[in-house]
Design an enzyme around this catalytic site. Structure first.
Site, short mmCIF file in Angstrom:
data_model
loop_
_atom_site.label_atom_id
_atom_site.label_comp_id
_atom_site.label_asym_id
_atom_site.label_seq_id
_atom_site.Cartn_x
_atom_site.Cartn_y
_atom_site.Cartn_z
N LYS A 130 48.19 35.07 41.34
CA LYS A 130 48.31 35.35 42.78
C LYS A 130 47.82 34.12 43.51
O LYS A 130 47.26 33.21 42.89
CB LYS A 130 47.50 36.60 43.18
CG LYS A 130 46.00 36.45 42.98
CD LYS A 130 45.28 37.68 43.50
CE LYS A 130 43.77 37.54 43.36
NZ LYS A 130 43.04 38.72 43.83
N VAL B 261 32.73 37.64 38.20
CA VAL B 261 32.00 38.87 38.51
C VAL B 261 30.49 38.62 38.49
O VAL B 261 29.77 38.94 39.43
CB VAL B 261 32.37 40.00 37.52
CG1 VAL B 261 31.47 41.22 37.73
CG2 VAL B 261 33.83 40.39 37.67
N CYS C 59 42.76 41.51 34.98
CA CYS C 59 42.25 42.89 35.02
C CYS C 59 43.33 43.95 34.85
O CYS C 59 43.25 44.77 33.94
CB CYS C 59 41.50 43.12 36.33
SG CYS C 59 40.19 41.92 36.59
N ARG D 62 45.63 33.53 33.80
CA ARG D 62 45.60 34.60 32.79
C ARG D 62 46.59 35.72 33.13
O ARG D 62 46.60 36.23 34.24
CB ARG D 62 44.18 35.16 32.65
CG ARG D 62 43.25 34.23 31.91
CD ARG D 62 41.85 34.76 31.88
NE ARG D 62 41.24 34.79 33.21
CZ ARG D 62 40.06 35.33 33.48
NH1 ARG D 62 39.38 35.91 32.52
NH2 ARG D 62 39.57 35.29 34.70
N ASP E 54 23.85 32.65 30.91
CA ASP E 54 25.14 32.49 30.25
C ASP E 54 24.90 31.84 28.89
O ASP E 54 23.90 31.14 28.71
CB ASP E 54 26.09 31.62 31.10
CG ASP E 54 27.54 31.90 30.80
OD1 ASP E 54 28.23 32.53 31.63
OD2 ASP E 54 28.01 31.51 29.70
C1 UGA Z 1 41.98 43.65 40.59
C2 UGA Z 1 41.63 44.76 41.59
O1 UGA Z 1 42.38 44.61 42.81
C3 UGA Z 1 40.13 44.71 41.92
O2 UGA Z 1 39.79 45.80 42.77
C4 UGA Z 1 39.34 44.81 40.63
O3 UGA Z 1 37.94 44.75 40.85
C5 UGA Z 1 39.74 43.68 39.71
O4 UGA Z 1 41.15 43.76 39.44
C6 UGA Z 1 38.95 43.82 38.44
O5 UGA Z 1 39.17 44.80 37.69
O6 UGA Z 1 37.99 43.05 38.21
P1 UGA Z 1 42.50 41.02 40.80
O7 UGA Z 1 42.74 41.02 39.31
O8 UGA Z 1 41.69 39.93 41.39
O9 UGA Z 1 41.79 42.40 41.25
O10 UGA Z 1 43.95 40.99 41.44
P2 UGA Z 1 44.73 41.78 42.60
O11 UGA Z 1 44.45 41.18 43.91
O12 UGA Z 1 44.50 43.23 42.44
O13 UGA Z 1 46.24 41.44 42.19
C7 UGA Z 1 46.78 41.91 40.94
C8 UGA Z 1 48.23 41.54 40.80
O14 UGA Z 1 49.04 42.33 41.68
C9 UGA Z 1 48.55 40.08 41.13
O15 UGA Z 1 49.47 39.58 40.17
C10 UGA Z 1 49.15 40.17 42.52
O16 UGA Z 1 50.02 39.11 42.83
C11 UGA Z 1 49.91 41.49 42.43
N1 UGA Z 1 50.16 42.11 43.75
C12 UGA Z 1 49.13 42.53 44.53
C13 UGA Z 1 51.47 42.29 44.17
O17 UGA Z 1 52.44 41.93 43.46
N2 UGA Z 1 51.70 42.89 45.40
C14 UGA Z 1 50.69 43.32 46.18
O18 UGA Z 1 50.98 43.88 47.28
C15 UGA Z 1 49.38 43.13 45.76
#
Ligand code: UGA
Length: 444
Positions: free
Chosen positions: A330, A14, A265, A337, A33
């Site tokens: 993902k 971030v 997150c 994490r 940092d």
């Molecule tokens: C998430 C949010 O999407 C961001 O908008 C936010 O800023 C961020 O957290 C944060 O709070 O800093 P992120 O943690 O990078 O982002 O991950 P995502 O892309 O949201 O994926 C989260 C989880 O959902 C992963 O395990 C992913 O594989 C899963 N996922 C996502 C699914 O199982 N299916 C989907 O269709 C989409």
């Protein structure tokens, strides 16, 4: 647009993305940092995280003299001061991990405030970008004890692996403060992005971040539950999600079922909002069910794997050899994490299975899951050797183009459990694999 003088504290995905992107918008940014080694590496252009376009933005910013790195928040303020104009805005992008009982741990935020409290020039603005419990802006102002310094909440909505794109092409910018002037100054930093701007009070801004992440988690738990029901009713979740996703009120995004949601997150933010709700004497049942559904999802994946391998829901997995493809939470990241893949792996390990894993983002070694070690190799064909099943746990696109005939020769039993519905069932069938997806009929 006026170029502003900005300090960014914390150089995780971030902070580093925020710093590099603000520099690319023309501002002068010093990123701080506490980790000396990390700062030294950043000065040499080694960014240490996997984020598309970030290394390029960092080197452009450094070359243009708009971006630099330093150890310590107070030192960042000194550096700007030495250049003649003191800091105008200081962004806090430090971790807020899950503390005792799921409450966000604000120790890092508090430490930075302590460090810069007396060094901030009059009229400076402190901006909280970290995800912090509702009320933290007020608490930050109390800790600061400075009437001449405003506190602003400006949550980030960056996804790991597409953070630069998300920063430069945001769906919206949210800025909250009790000081309208400070909020407008922060909003102006992003003027060039032309995104919708939500100006509000700090508590609402802090709440927007939690409400957004918890909604996304709820959407995923919902779709995972629908997928389970599809299996029982012989419906196909791929068609179901396509059909509901065309409704603009629902949308196609975030509708892919999987082994559960994870990452740094969503799990911590859902827990934190639940704690906040409990403390406010509100029984947030929907959110609790969202989290419980996710925890159960790991077990459901194990049941599916168990049934595929043993033919029975109660069959034994002891010493059954299973190849795991994908460990990160993902695709496109090296982040393990709160990875659902590791959650599923831990349950398989508990059930006595022998696991060998491969992930394009994870170095070959041994990964500790729930106290026991799992072997990680650097070759998917080696991972598959003598396996009784291959389990896809992360949606890395390269898994689609593996040589599935070669994999069929390597395994003991040609069975794939695809917890991401990533692979083309026809390709798998042609390679003589039995394919099991999530919520899909064998029409595939
Ligand atoms: C998430 C949010 O999407 C961001 O908008 C936010 O800023 C961020 O957290 C944060 O709070 O800093 P992120 O943690 O990078 O982002 O991950 P995502 O892309 O949201 O994926 C989260 C989880 O959902 C992963 O395990 C992913 O594989 C899963 N996922 C996502 C699914 O199982 N299916 C989907 O269709 C989409």
């Amino acid at each position: 647009m006026f170029a502003r003088r900005i300090a960014v504290v914390g150089t995780g995905y971030v902070g580093l993305t925020t710093g590099a992107c603000l520099a690319s918008l023309g501002h002068r940014v010093v990123c701080a940092d506490v980790d000396e080694i990390k700062v030294e590496r950043l000065r040499q252009g080694q960014i240490g995280i996997r984020e598309d376009g970030l290394a390029e933005l960092v080197s452009e910013g450094v070359a243009a003299g708009r971006l630099s790195f330093i150890v310590g928040a107070a030192a960042a303020l000194d550096e700007l001061e030495r250049e003649g104009v003191p800091v105008e805005v200081i962004f806090l992008c430090v971790p807020t991990p899950m503390g005792v009982g799921g409450i966000a741990d604000l120790a890092a935020v508090e430490a930075v405030i302590e460090e810069v409290r007396d060094a901030l020039p009059p009229n400076a603005v402190v901006v909280n970008k970290s995800t912090v419990p509702v009320g933290t802006a007020d608490r930050t102002a109390e800790l600061l004890e400075r009437d001449d310094v405003a506190v602003v909440s400006n949550p980030e909505f960056l996804r790991e692996s597409s953070a630069v794109n998300d920063f430069l092409h945001p769906d919206r910018i949210v800025v909250g403060s009790s000081s309208q002037d400070a909020a407008e100054r922060v909003a102006a930093l992003y003027a060039r992005l032309g995104a919708p701007m939500v100006l509000t009070d700090a508590a609402s801004s802090e709440m927007i971040k939690y409400a957004a992440n918890c909604f996304l988690a709820m959407k995923l738990s919902y779709v995972n539950a629908v997928a389970e029901l599809c299996e029982r009713l012989d419906a196909d979740v791929a068609d179901v999600t396509e059909g509901i996703g065309y409704d603009r009120r629902i949308g196609q995004a975030f509708l892919s079922p999987g082994p559960g949601w994870g990452g740094s997150c969503l799990p911590k933010d859902t827990q934190a909002l639940l704690q906040v709700a409990d403390a406010a004497d509100f029984e947030f049942r929907l959110l609790r069910a969202t989290i419980d559904t996710n925890t159960r999802q790991y077990q459901r994946m194990v049941d599916k794997i168990r049934t595929a391998i043993t033919g029975k829901r109660t069959g034994s997995l002891t010493r059954r050899r299973i190849a795991l493809l994908g460990l990160t939470f993902k695709a496109g990241t090296d982040d393990l994490r709160s990875s659902p893949a590791l959650g599923v792996a831990a349950l398989l390990k508990q059930a006595g299975a022998d696991l060998v894993a491969y992930d394009p983002g994870v170095l070959a070694d041994e990964v500790l899951i729930e106290g026991s070690l799992m072997t990680v190799v650097d070759d998917p064909y080696l991972a598959a050797k003598d396996a009784e099943a291959i389990v896809i746990l992360t949606e890395w696109p390269e898994f689609r183009t593996l040589d599935w005939s070669r994999l069929a020769d390597a395994v003991a039993v040609p069975t794939v459990i695809d917890t991401r519905n990533l692979l083309d069932p026809d390709v798998l069938r042609r390679a003589a694999f039995a394919w099991v997806g999530i919520g899909r009929t064998m029409r595939g």
